[in-house]
Scaffold this active site. Structure first.
Site, PDB file in Angstrom:
ATOM      1  N   LYS A 132     -65.469 -89.094 -84.629  1.00 41.82           N
ATOM      2  CA  LYS A 132     -66.507 -88.258 -85.242  1.00 41.82           C
ATOM      3  C   LYS A 132     -65.887 -87.238 -86.205  1.00 41.82           C
ATOM      4  O   LYS A 132     -66.369 -87.046 -87.327  1.00 41.82           O
ATOM      5  CB  LYS A 132     -67.321 -87.525 -84.166  1.00 41.82           C
ATOM      6  CG  LYS A 132     -68.586 -86.913 -84.750  1.00 41.82           C
ATOM      7  CD  LYS A 132     -69.170 -85.843 -83.890  1.00 41.82           C
ATOM      8  CE  LYS A 132     -68.512 -84.527 -84.212  1.00 41.82           C
ATOM      9  NZ  LYS A 132     -68.956 -83.407 -83.416  1.00 41.82           N
ATOM     10  N   ASP A 150     -73.227 -86.843 -83.898  1.00 43.06           N
ATOM     11  CA  ASP A 150     -73.063 -85.796 -82.889  1.00 43.06           C
ATOM     12  C   ASP A 150     -74.301 -85.829 -81.995  1.00 43.06           C
ATOM     13  O   ASP A 150     -75.141 -86.723 -82.110  1.00 43.06           O
ATOM     14  CB  ASP A 150     -72.857 -84.414 -83.553  1.00 43.06           C
ATOM     15  CG  ASP A 150     -74.114 -83.925 -84.274  1.00 43.06           C
ATOM     16  OD1 ASP A 150     -75.120 -84.677 -84.331  1.00 43.06           O
ATOM     17  OD2 ASP A 150     -74.089 -82.797 -84.768  1.00 43.06           O
TER      18      ASP A 150
END
Ligand code: SF4
Length: 227
Positions: A132, A150
């Site tokens: 991420k 997220d």
């Protein structure tokens, strides 16, 4: 990593619905961008590493002072664990993040001439940088069409039908495949902001949601309720 999915859309959105949904989100937040404080690519990388399992607001309280002392990988190594810890002690996982910042700065100097690499594979070799984080840096710093997932994006994608999945990786794969390349960068920020401020975890504020008519979430909160 996986977040909890409680209720989700009964089907995936169709291609046309996705485009309209994202266009409307982008129109509602035409200047959507990361809320993390940063001034260059190195400070962005530092801020994103510090933001793991911590709110952007908490990170923004510590980064200006930290980056004033250590604006480059050389300066971060020189500041060392003790100096970094003194700056970031108020945020979650600060001990591990302190070690990451020293290590990743050393790696940047040793392996990348002090520059931030521009591929996911290279970014993921850095301490504290997972998929991420790498995706955020690629999208924000280099304008690459990635879709970082997220907790806000994960929730929004599952609820609305933009891209459903039980794990972060599954949602990322679905969104990468389904969101048109040209819309990925702007969609990333628009989705985060929408999840953070409108499609909230505990109670989505559907009554003021600009995509209410397209969203496939079966339990929309269409009437404003007081807490
Ligand atoms: S209608 Fe509700 S559930 Fe759907 S995206 Fe908007 S806030 Fe989220």
């Amino acid at each position: 990593m996986s977040y909890k999915v409680s209720y989700e859309a009964p089907r995936d959105m169709k291609e046309g619905e996705i485009v309209t949904f994202l266009q409307m989100l982008a129109k509602a937040s035409p200047h959507a961008q990361t809320e993390l404080y940063y001034t260059d690519t190195f400070s962005l990388l530092v801020a994103v590493v510090l933001s793991a399992q911590t709110t952007d607001m908490s990170v923004n309280k510590v980064t200006p002072a930290l980056l004033a002392l250590a604006p480059t990988p050389e300066a971060m190594v020189a500041l060392g664990e003790e100096g970094i810890a003194a700056c970031i002690r108020t945020i979650g996982l600060w001990r591990a993040k302190t070690r990451y910042l020293v290590r990743l700065s050393q790696q940047l100097l040793t392996n990348y001439g002090g520059e931030i690499p521009q591929t996911r594979e290279a970014l993921e070799t850095l301490a504290g940088v997972g998929r991420k984080t790498a995706n955020v840096v690629l999208s924000v710093a280099f304008g690459k069409p990635t879709v970082p997932v997220d907790t806000h994006v994960f929730r929004l994608a599952n609820r609305s039908g933009l891209g459903r999945g039980r794990s972060v990786r599954a949602v990322e794969k679905a969104l990468e495949k389904r969101i048109p390349e040209s819309m990925k960068c702007i969609s990333h920020h628009a989705m985060i902001l929408h999840g953070r401020y409108v499609c909230k975890a505990r109670k989505p504020e559907c009554w003021r949601c600009v995509v209410q008519n397209i969203c496939l979430f079966p339990c929309k909160e269409v009437n404003k309720k007081s807490d």
